[in-house]
Design a protein around this motif. Structure first.
Motif, PDB file in Angstrom:
ATOM      1  N   GLU A 100       0.518   5.275   8.117  1.00 32.26           N
ATOM      2  CA  GLU A 100       0.259   4.303   7.042  1.00 32.26           C
ATOM      3  C   GLU A 100      -1.156   4.499   6.483  1.00 32.26           C
ATOM      4  O   GLU A 100      -1.352   4.536   5.276  1.00 32.26           O
ATOM      5  CB  GLU A 100       0.416   2.880   7.590  1.00 32.26           C
TER       6      GLU A 100
ATOM      7  N   PHE B 166      -2.293   5.659   2.593  1.00 34.98           N
ATOM      8  CA  PHE B 166      -3.143   4.926   1.660  1.00 34.98           C
ATOM      9  C   PHE B 166      -4.405   5.710   1.314  1.00 34.98           C
ATOM     10  O   PHE B 166      -4.933   5.613   0.213  1.00 34.98           O
ATOM     11  CB  PHE B 166      -3.499   3.544   2.209  1.00 34.98           C
TER      12      PHE B 166
ATOM     13  N   TYR C  75      -0.244  -3.936 -10.936  1.00 34.21           N
ATOM     14  CA  TYR C  75      -0.005  -4.176  -9.510  1.00 34.21           C
ATOM     15  C   TYR C  75      -1.075  -5.009  -8.833  1.00 34.21           C
ATOM     16  O   TYR C  75      -0.812  -5.592  -7.784  1.00 34.21           O
ATOM     17  CB  TYR C  75       0.161  -2.844  -8.773  1.00 34.21           C
ATOM     18  N   TYR C  76      -2.259  -5.077  -9.370  1.00 33.30           N
ATOM     19  CA  TYR C  76      -3.277  -5.951  -8.782  1.00 33.30           C
ATOM     20  C   TYR C  76      -3.289  -7.308  -9.485  1.00 33.30           C
ATOM     21  O   TYR C  76      -3.245  -8.349  -8.843  1.00 33.30           O
ATOM     22  CB  TYR C  76      -4.665  -5.307  -8.847  1.00 33.30           C
TER      23      TYR C  76
ATOM     24  N   ARG D   6       5.625  -2.427  -3.696  1.00 34.10           N
ATOM     25  CA  ARG D   6       4.794  -3.023  -2.638  1.00 34.10           C
ATOM     26  C   ARG D   6       3.706  -2.068  -2.206  1.00 34.10           C
ATOM     27  O   ARG D   6       2.573  -2.470  -1.950  1.00 34.10           O
ATOM     28  CB  ARG D   6       5.670  -3.409  -1.433  1.00 34.10           C
ATOM     29  N   VAL D   7       4.055  -0.790  -2.108  1.00 32.15           N
ATOM     30  CA  VAL D   7       3.060   0.214  -1.705  1.00 32.15           C
ATOM     31  C   VAL D   7       1.960   0.306  -2.757  1.00 32.15           C
ATOM     32  O   VAL D   7       0.768   0.334  -2.424  1.00 32.15           O
ATOM     33  CB  VAL D   7       3.730   1.592  -1.500  1.00 32.15           C
TER      34      VAL D   7
ATOM     35  N   ARG E 248       1.071  -1.978  -4.906  1.00 35.52           N
ATOM     36  CA  ARG E 248       0.308  -3.226  -4.916  1.00 35.52           C
ATOM     37  C   ARG E 248      -0.713  -3.231  -3.788  1.00 35.52           C
ATOM     38  O   ARG E 248      -1.882  -3.565  -3.985  1.00 35.52           O
ATOM     39  CB  ARG E 248       1.254  -4.417  -4.757  1.00 35.52           C
ATOM     40  N   ALA E 249      -0.284  -2.800  -2.610  1.00 35.69           N
ATOM     41  CA  ALA E 249      -1.203  -2.739  -1.465  1.00 35.69           C
ATOM     42  C   ALA E 249      -2.334  -1.749  -1.729  1.00 35.69           C
ATOM     43  O   ALA E 249      -3.494  -1.999  -1.387  1.00 35.69           O
ATOM     44  CB  ALA E 249      -0.429  -2.359  -0.209  1.00 35.69           C
TER      45      ALA E 249
ATOM     46  N   GLU F 118      -4.862  -3.291  -4.120  1.00 35.65           N
ATOM     47  CA  GLU F 118      -5.648  -4.326  -3.454  1.00 35.65           C
ATOM     48  C   GLU F 118      -6.720  -3.706  -2.560  1.00 35.65           C
ATOM     49  O   GLU F 118      -7.846  -4.196  -2.484  1.00 35.65           O
ATOM     50  CB  GLU F 118      -4.725  -5.241  -2.639  1.00 35.65           C
ATOM     51  N   ARG F 119      -6.391  -2.623  -1.874  1.00 36.24           N
ATOM     52  CA  ARG F 119      -7.376  -1.945  -1.036  1.00 36.24           C
ATOM     53  C   ARG F 119      -8.505  -1.386  -1.896  1.00 36.24           C
ATOM     54  O   ARG F 119      -9.679  -1.452  -1.517  1.00 36.24           O
ATOM     55  CB  ARG F 119      -6.720  -0.798  -0.270  1.00 36.24           C
TER      56      ARG F 119
END
Lengths: 175, 183
Positions: free
Chosen positions: A112, A116, A138-139, B7-8, B10-11, B14-15
């Protein structure tokens, strides 16, 4: 529009400091993040965010509540100022070139965190318009219609761009 | 669109946002300072002074009202006592003599010595409008000339009306006397 926000906008129109303070408190971070999608340096991005609020407050009389929200209105101002700030710079200085071909050769991440990290690097390589589109969608959770108001691009082309970005990043976002 | 992919993404956004530093503490102050430069006359600047000035407005208005009132009172016709009021004998123009009729008992015109002065008679001199204004009025002639002229005109008309009334009363009296006399 919320009643409180409308009252604060009216207060700002009358030159009352509490109106300005409310709007900057509520939208300061949001504007800063939007600008940072175009201008990576945080200090430069903050300066442009200041410019955006000064210009917005200076032209508050032109804001039409019936045509959109204050969020999209000031977002449009901030976006235009940010793009104007980077125009004239050499593309390679800004990494405006979309160079995601390397993703084709990339192996799928095995964790994971790895996913990212790679995704973050890939998004850094996107064009500012694409990065901003992802950020607003998305934010901020904006609809394509709202993003259209900010970026001054029709919703149809925005949808096509978004689809193209997802295809580029598919290896990293598909689970 | 694939919700999982959403979802990926969006995450991931946010990061990225979490890595952007917060706005500096003086961000809002800097914006306000720049606004004051572009709008020096707006309420933003010197808000405390503006507020104090606004509080003085009622006081200034009251003072202005007092000044105006004093000015009006100063140039109001002075109400004099009977002893202070001038005598009609000071009139430069002689009083008209009542018309003599045959057989009518005439009496001498009532003069100011006998007739009590009407307290409404307020001018110093019952004459043609005086351009100098009222006695004691040391104000600008230009300021009070109009008012003085008006009062003078009113006084003159009043006197004329009084004289006419005297004449008519004398005539009536004379007729009554004549009617009572044996033919």
């Amino acid at each position: 529009m919320e009643d409180l926000e409308q009252r604060m906008i009216d207060a700002a129109r009358r030159g009352q400091p509490e109106g300005y303070t409310y709007l900057m408190t509520r939208y300061g971070r949001r504007v800063h993040l939007l600008v940072s999608q175009v201008i990576p340096d945080a200090r430069d991005a903050e300066e442009v965010a200041q410019d955006a609020f000064v210009r917005a407050f200076d032209r508050l009389d032109t804001f039409d509540e019936g045509r959109g929200t204050f969020a999209t209105w000031i977002g449009r101002i901030a976006w235009n100022l940010a793009m104007n700030a980077v125009r004239g710079r050499k593309p390679e200085e800004l990494d405006l070139l979309d160079n995601l071909d390397y993703l084709d050769e990339l192996e799928e991440p095995d964790s994971e965190a790895g996913r990212f990290t790679l995704l973050d690097e890939a998004i850094d390589r996107l064009r500012p318009e694409e990065r901003t589109l992802l950020h607003l969608r998305y934010y901020n959770g904006m609809s394509l219609a709202q993003i259209s108001e900010v970026m001054d691009v029709a919703a149809g082309p925005l949808a096509s761009r978004l689809q193209r970005i997802r295809q580029k990043l598919s290896k990293l976002i598909q689970l | 669109m694939n919700k999982q992919e959403d979802r990926v993404l969006r995450a991931a956004m946010e990061r990225r946002a979490a890595k952007v530093p917060a706005l500096s503490d003086d961000f809002q102050a800097n914006v306000m300072a720049r606004l004051r430069k572009t709008h020096p006359s707006s309420p933003l600047k010197g808000r405390g002074k503006l507020r104090r000035w606004w509080l003085m407005v009622p006081a200034i208005g009251a003072a202005a009202a007092v000044v105006v009132g004093l000015f009006i009172l100063k140039h109001e016709p002075k109400i004099r006592t009977i002893d202070e009021q001038p005598q009609i004998a000071e009139m430069p123009t002689p009083a008209p003599v009542p018309k003599q009729e045959e057989g009518v008992v005439t009496s001498t015109p009532i003069t100011a010595e006998v007739k009590p002065q009407d307290v409404s008679s307020k001018k110093t001199v019952h004459s043609a409008p005086s351009p100098t204004g009222r006695a004691g009025g040391g104000s600008s002639e230009e300021d009070v000339a109009g008012v003085s002229d008006l009062y003078a005109t009113i006084d003159a008309m009043t006197d004329q009306a009084l004289r006419e009334a005297e004449r008519l009363s004398i005539e009536t009296l004379s007729r009554n006397v004549a009617a009572e006399q044996p033919s």
